[in-house]
Design a protein around this motif. Structure first.
Motif, PDB file in Angstrom:
ATOM      1  N   HIS A  57      -8.919  21.252 -18.409  1.00 53.77           N
ATOM      2  CA  HIS A  57      -8.935  21.225 -16.945  1.00 53.77           C
ATOM      3  C   HIS A  57      -8.524  22.602 -16.434  1.00 53.77           C
ATOM      4  N   ILE A  58      -9.402  23.203 -15.672  1.00 54.61           N
ATOM      5  CA  ILE A  58      -9.105  24.509 -15.081  1.00 54.61           C
ATOM      6  C   ILE A  58      -8.627  24.282 -13.657  1.00 54.61           C
ATOM      7  N   ASN A  59      -7.468  24.807 -13.348  1.00 55.19           N
ATOM      8  CA  ASN A  59      -6.857  24.643 -12.016  1.00 55.19           C
ATOM      9  C   ASN A  59      -6.700  23.165 -11.641  1.00 55.19           C
ATOM     10  N   ASP A  60      -6.417  22.333 -12.609  1.00 54.76           N
ATOM     11  CA  ASP A  60      -6.230  20.890 -12.401  1.00 54.76           C
ATOM     12  C   ASP A  60      -7.424  20.225 -11.727  1.00 54.76           C
ATOM     13  N   TYR A  61      -8.551  20.861 -11.722  1.00 51.78           N
ATOM     14  CA  TYR A  61      -9.695  20.306 -11.005  1.00 51.78           C
ATOM     15  C   TYR A  61     -10.957  20.322 -11.865  1.00 51.78           C
ATOM     16  N   ARG A  62     -11.395  21.511 -12.234  1.00 50.81           N
ATOM     17  CA  ARG A  62     -12.665  21.659 -12.939  1.00 50.81           C
ATOM     18  C   ARG A  62     -12.503  21.307 -14.414  1.00 50.81           C
ATOM     19  N   ARG A  63     -13.346  20.382 -14.877  1.00 50.11           N
ATOM     20  CA  ARG A  63     -13.309  19.979 -16.277  1.00 50.11           C
ATOM     21  C   ARG A  63     -14.281  20.851 -17.075  1.00 50.11           C
ATOM     22  N   VAL A  64     -13.878  21.160 -18.289  1.00 55.70           N
ATOM     23  CA  VAL A  64     -14.730  21.938 -19.184  1.00 55.70           C
ATOM     24  C   VAL A  64     -14.892  21.142 -20.474  1.00 55.70           C
ATOM     25  N   TYR A  65     -16.154  20.879 -20.824  1.00 57.32           N
ATOM     26  CA  TYR A  65     -16.467  20.091 -22.010  1.00 57.32           C
ATOM     27  C   TYR A  65     -17.066  21.001 -23.075  1.00 57.32           C
ATOM     28  N   ASN A  66     -16.933  20.583 -24.340  1.00 55.86           N
ATOM     29  CA  ASN A  66     -17.458  21.382 -25.442  1.00 55.86           C
ATOM     30  C   ASN A  66     -18.387  20.534 -26.313  1.00 55.86           C
ATOM     31  N   SER A  67     -18.815  21.104 -27.425  1.00 55.19           N
ATOM     32  CA  SER A  67     -19.783  20.414 -28.294  1.00 55.19           C
ATOM     33  C   SER A  67     -19.215  19.119 -28.870  1.00 55.19           C
ATOM     34  N   SER A  68     -17.907  19.043 -29.080  1.00 50.88           N
ATOM     35  CA  SER A  68     -17.342  17.785 -29.592  1.00 50.88           C
ATOM     36  C   SER A  68     -17.484  16.666 -28.551  1.00 50.88           C
ATOM     37  N   HIS A  69     -17.395  17.011 -27.275  1.00 49.57           N
ATOM     38  CA  HIS A  69     -17.602  16.014 -26.215  1.00 49.57           C
ATOM     39  C   HIS A  69     -19.067  15.573 -26.162  1.00 49.57           C
ATOM     40  N   ILE A  70     -19.968  16.517 -26.390  1.00 49.26           N
ATOM     41  CA  ILE A  70     -21.401  16.193 -26.439  1.00 49.26           C
ATOM     42  C   ILE A  70     -21.652  15.213 -27.581  1.00 49.26           C
ATOM     43  N   ASP A  71     -21.107  15.525 -28.752  1.00 46.38           N
ATOM     44  CA  ASP A  71     -21.270  14.630 -29.906  1.00 46.38           C
ATOM     45  C   ASP A  71     -20.706  13.245 -29.611  1.00 46.38           C
ATOM     46  N   ARG A  72     -19.554  13.201 -28.983  1.00 48.06           N
ATOM     47  CA  ARG A  72     -18.913  11.929 -28.660  1.00 48.06           C
ATOM     48  C   ARG A  72     -19.767  11.139 -27.665  1.00 48.06           C
ATOM     49  N   LEU A  73     -20.321  11.821 -26.664  1.00 53.07           N
ATOM     50  CA  LEU A  73     -21.164  11.127 -25.680  1.00 53.07           C
ATOM     51  C   LEU A  73     -22.451  10.602 -26.308  1.00 53.07           C
ATOM     52  N   TYR A  74     -23.012  11.334 -27.258  1.00 54.13           N
ATOM     53  CA  TYR A  74     -24.184  10.817 -27.976  1.00 54.13           C
ATOM     54  C   TYR A  74     -23.818   9.540 -28.733  1.00 54.13           C
ATOM     55  N   ALA A  75     -22.668   9.546 -29.376  1.00 54.91           N
ATOM     56  CA  ALA A  75     -22.226   8.359 -30.114  1.00 54.91           C
ATOM     57  C   ALA A  75     -21.987   7.191 -29.156  1.00 54.91           C
ATOM     58  N   ILE A  76     -21.323   7.455 -28.041  1.00 57.98           N
ATOM     59  CA  ILE A  76     -21.077   6.404 -27.045  1.00 57.98           C
ATOM     60  C   ILE A  76     -22.400   5.833 -26.546  1.00 57.98           C
ATOM     61  N   ASP A  77     -23.342   6.713 -26.256  1.00 64.71           N
ATOM     62  CA  ASP A  77     -24.657   6.277 -25.778  1.00 64.71           C
ATOM     63  C   ASP A  77     -25.336   5.372 -26.812  1.00 64.71           C
ATOM     64  N   CYS A  78     -25.287   5.778 -28.053  1.00 67.05           N
ATOM     65  CA  CYS A  78     -25.884   4.980 -29.131  1.00 67.05           C
ATOM     66  C   CYS A  78     -25.210   3.617 -29.242  1.00 67.05           C
ATOM     67  N   PHE A  79     -23.884   3.607 -29.222  1.00 65.24           N
ATOM     68  CA  PHE A  79     -23.149   2.353 -29.311  1.00 65.24           C
ATOM     69  C   PHE A  79     -23.456   1.442 -28.126  1.00 65.24           C
ATOM     70  N   LYS A  80     -23.507   2.031 -26.935  1.00 71.18           N
ATOM     71  CA  LYS A  80     -23.799   1.220 -25.753  1.00 71.18           C
ATOM     72  C   LYS A  80     -25.205   0.616 -25.838  1.00 71.18           C
ATOM     73  N   LYS A  81     -26.151   1.381 -26.356  1.00 70.30           N
ATOM     74  CA  LYS A  81     -27.518   0.868 -26.514  1.00 70.30           C
ATOM     75  C   LYS A  81     -27.561  -0.284 -27.509  1.00 70.30           C
ATOM     76  N   SER A  82     -26.618  -0.305 -28.429  1.00 74.43           N
ATOM     77  CA  SER A  82     -26.550  -1.421 -29.386  1.00 74.43           C
ATOM     78  C   SER A  82     -25.611  -2.517 -28.892  1.00 74.43           C
ATOM     79  N   LEU A  83     -25.233  -2.410 -27.605  1.00 76.88           N
ATOM     80  CA  LEU A  83     -24.455  -3.430 -26.893  1.00 76.88           C
ATOM     81  C   LEU A  83     -22.994  -3.528 -27.331  1.00 76.88           C
ATOM     82  N   LEU A  84     -22.476  -2.484 -27.935  1.00 80.02           N
ATOM     83  CA  LEU A  84     -21.061  -2.472 -28.315  1.00 80.02           C
ATOM     84  C   LEU A  84     -20.225  -2.253 -27.056  1.00 80.02           C
TER      85      LEU A  84
END
Length: 133
Positions: free
Chosen positions: A33-60
């Motif tokens: 969090h930059i200045n307690d406001y702006r969020r900064v995401y990295n490649s690990s967050h991208i990987d995690r979101l892909y996994a979440i998306d996959c799990f959600k598509k399988s109804l987990l």
């Protein structure tokens, strides 16, 4: 490489509020969090979101996605829990697919029937019987 919440929203077709919620419940960790406001995401967050998306598509459910990621932090101690969770969800997803296939089959019969109805109406012919389908 770093990403903004707007970039993630576009990339994953998610509202920013959902991404913030994932952070709040612990699915996305170590978000800078930059200045307690702006969020900064990295490649690990991208990987995690892909996994979440996959799990959600399988109804987990999110609660089980969260449990999976917690178990994954200590695979050596939790491999049996991960396997049980994944096998259980595999069966639930297969059942959901079967239900969808059954529903699709019914819809396809309706499409066929009402195509025949439309054709009969256009040609001033007797309407078909559902029992003939």
């Amino acid at each position: 490489m770093s990403y903004s919440i707007t970039e993630l929203s576009k990339m994953f077709h998610l509202p920013a509020s959902t991404i913030r919620y994932y952070e709040k419940i612990g699915l996305l960790e170590n978000v800078e969090h930059i200045n307690d406001y702006r969020r900064v995401y990295n490649s690990s967050h991208i990987d995690r979101l892909y996994a979440i998306d996959c799990f959600k598509k399988s109804l987990l459910p999110l609660s089980e996605i969260k449990a999976f990621f917690a178990y994954e932090k200590d695979i050596l101690s939790n491999s049996d829990k991960i396997l049980l969770l994944m096998k259980s969800q595999e069966e639930k997803t297969k059942a959901a697919i079967k239900d969808l296939e059954d529903g699709l089959e019914h819809i396809q019969k309706k499409v066929h029937y009402y195509s025949l109805v439309n054709e009969a109406i256009k040609n001033n012919m007797p309407l078909p019987s559902w029992n003939d389908i």
